[in-house]
Design a protein around this motif. Sequence first.
Motif, short mmCIF file in Angstrom:
data_model
loop_
_atom_site.label_atom_id
_atom_site.label_comp_id
_atom_site.label_asym_id
_atom_site.label_seq_id
_atom_site.Cartn_x
_atom_site.Cartn_y
_atom_site.Cartn_z
N LYS A 77 0.84 -1.19 0.00
CA LYS A 77 0.00 0.00 0.00
C LYS A 77 0.88 1.24 0.00
O LYS A 77 1.92 1.26 0.64
CB LYS A 77 -0.87 0.05 1.25
N THR A 78 0.41 2.27 -0.70
CA THR A 78 1.09 3.56 -0.65
C THR A 78 0.20 4.55 0.09
O THR A 78 -1.01 4.37 0.17
CB THR A 78 1.38 4.11 -2.07
N ASP A 79 0.84 5.59 0.63
CA ASP A 79 0.06 6.64 1.28
C ASP A 79 -0.53 7.55 0.21
O ASP A 79 -0.32 7.35 -0.99
CB ASP A 79 0.93 7.42 2.27
N SER A 80 -1.28 8.56 0.64
CA SER A 80 -1.97 9.44 -0.31
C SER A 80 -1.00 10.22 -1.20
O SER A 80 -1.32 10.54 -2.34
CB SER A 80 -2.91 10.38 0.43
N SER A 81 0.20 10.52 -0.71
CA SER A 81 1.18 11.24 -1.52
C SER A 81 1.96 10.31 -2.45
O SER A 81 2.68 10.78 -3.32
CB SER A 81 2.17 11.98 -0.61
N LYS A 82 1.83 9.03 -2.25
CA LYS A 82 2.55 7.98 -3.00
C LYS A 82 4.06 8.05 -2.79
O LYS A 82 4.84 7.53 -3.57
CB LYS A 82 2.20 8.02 -4.48
N ASP A 83 4.48 8.70 -1.68
CA ASP A 83 5.89 8.78 -1.33
C ASP A 83 6.30 7.73 -0.30
O ASP A 83 7.49 7.52 -0.08
CB ASP A 83 6.23 10.17 -0.79
N TYR A 84 5.33 7.12 0.35
CA TYR A 84 5.60 6.11 1.37
C TYR A 84 4.82 4.84 1.04
O TYR A 84 3.71 4.90 0.52
CB TYR A 84 5.22 6.61 2.77
N MET A 85 5.43 3.70 1.36
CA MET A 85 4.81 2.42 1.08
C MET A 85 4.95 1.53 2.30
O MET A 85 5.97 1.57 2.98
CB MET A 85 5.50 1.78 -0.13
N LYS A 86 3.92 0.75 2.56
CA LYS A 86 4.03 -0.26 3.61
C LYS A 86 3.78 -1.62 2.98
O LYS A 86 3.00 -1.76 2.04
CB LYS A 86 3.09 0.02 4.77
N ILE A 87 4.48 -2.61 3.53
CA ILE A 87 4.41 -3.97 3.02
C ILE A 87 4.27 -4.90 4.21
O ILE A 87 4.99 -4.75 5.20
CB ILE A 87 5.71 -4.35 2.27
N TYR A 88 3.36 -5.85 4.10
CA TYR A 88 3.25 -6.85 5.15
C TYR A 88 2.70 -8.16 4.59
O TYR A 88 1.95 -8.20 3.64
CB TYR A 88 2.41 -6.36 6.33
N ARG A 89 3.14 -9.23 5.24
CA ARG A 89 2.67 -10.58 4.89
C ARG A 89 1.36 -10.81 5.63
O ARG A 89 1.25 -10.55 6.82
CB ARG A 89 3.71 -11.60 5.33
N ASN A 90 0.35 -11.30 4.90
CA ASN A 90 -0.93 -11.49 5.56
C ASN A 90 -1.56 -12.86 5.33
O ASN A 90 -2.72 -13.05 5.64
CB ASN A 90 -1.92 -10.37 5.19
N GLY A 91 -0.80 -13.79 4.82
CA GLY A 91 -1.33 -15.14 4.67
C GLY A 91 -0.51 -15.99 3.73
O GLY A 91 0.62 -15.63 3.37
N GLU A 92 -1.12 -17.10 3.36
CA GLU A 92 -0.45 -18.05 2.48
C GLU A 92 -1.48 -18.74 1.61
O GLU A 92 -2.59 -19.02 2.07
CB GLU A 92 0.26 -19.09 3.36
N GLU A 93 -1.14 -18.98 0.36
CA GLU A 93 -2.03 -19.75 -0.51
C GLU A 93 -1.84 -21.23 -0.22
O GLU A 93 -0.73 -21.70 -0.01
CB GLU A 93 -1.73 -19.48 -1.98
N THR A 94 -2.96 -21.95 -0.20
CA THR A 94 -2.93 -23.39 0.00
C THR A 94 -3.73 -24.05 -1.12
O THR A 94 -4.39 -23.36 -1.90
CB THR A 94 -3.53 -23.79 1.36
N ASN A 95 -3.72 -25.37 -1.17
CA ASN A 95 -4.49 -26.08 -2.18
C ASN A 95 -6.00 -25.88 -2.00
O ASN A 95 -6.76 -25.95 -2.95
CB ASN A 95 -4.17 -27.58 -2.15
N SER A 96 -6.42 -25.61 -0.78
CA SER A 96 -7.85 -25.47 -0.51
C SER A 96 -8.28 -24.01 -0.33
O SER A 96 -9.40 -23.74 0.10
CB SER A 96 -8.22 -26.27 0.74
N GLY A 97 -7.43 -23.05 -0.62
CA GLY A 97 -7.79 -21.65 -0.48
C GLY A 97 -6.63 -20.81 0.01
O GLY A 97 -5.60 -20.76 -0.63
N ARG A 98 -6.81 -20.20 1.17
CA ARG A 98 -5.76 -19.36 1.73
C ARG A 98 -5.84 -19.36 3.24
O ARG A 98 -6.88 -19.67 3.81
CB ARG A 98 -5.87 -17.93 1.20
N THR A 99 -4.71 -19.01 3.86
CA THR A 99 -4.70 -18.80 5.30
C THR A 99 -4.66 -17.29 5.53
O THR A 99 -4.43 -16.51 4.61
CB THR A 99 -3.47 -19.44 5.96
N ARG A 100 -4.88 -16.89 6.74
CA ARG A 100 -4.84 -15.47 7.09
C ARG A 100 -4.01 -15.31 8.34
O ARG A 100 -4.23 -15.99 9.33
CB ARG A 100 -6.24 -14.94 7.34
N GLN A 101 -3.04 -14.41 8.28
CA GLN A 101 -2.21 -14.10 9.44
C GLN A 101 -2.92 -12.99 10.22
O GLN A 101 -3.25 -11.94 9.66
CB GLN A 101 -0.84 -13.62 8.98
#
Length: 183
Positions: free
Chosen positions: A146-170
């Motif tokens: 995600k970027t902030d409204s000015s597009k000068d800052y970005m945040k990155i985070y891991r929020n899950g994993e893909e699996t054969n049956s769908g996804r997990t959520r952290q």
Amino acid sequence: MKKNLLLLSLIFNQVLFSQNIHELKFRKSIKFEVSESINQYLLTKSDKNKLKLDSIKKIERKNLIENIIGKWEYFGSDCSCCVKLNESKIIQKYIVISKNEISFYNEKISNKNITNIELIEFSNQFDSFSELTELVYKDKTIWTYKTDSSKDYMKIYRNGEETNSGRTRQISGITIDYYKRMK
């Protein structure tokens, strides 16, 4: 000389971390219409809802790529569930994002410092809390950019994993890395 180097390091550290992470305004996680479209699709699996979701997905993903393309320098992390350590060493890591791939670097941007390259691939595993712009890496982990409204800052985070049956959520222990766009 050592005193000057120490003083310079302290000043650099203060300037680098003077931006208060919590004051940055990032786009809301899930827009109402996107959330509603995902939920309708998950409930009905109808072709009409799939087409609607696909059109929204295309726009959202194009906007994300346009916002994150560029060179980014790491400036801090945040984790509400983590124990904070006093690190004396300044972490130097960088991300270069093109239309098709994300390159990760340590220390400086050069071929010898590349730590990882990921193709830009979007996750198609949805649940009612999903976003349409989540990226999936080679190891099947799902990441949010995600970027902030000015597009000068970005945040990155891991929020899950893909699996054969769908996804997990952290849901806890999420570490958010913050980057500033390099000019």
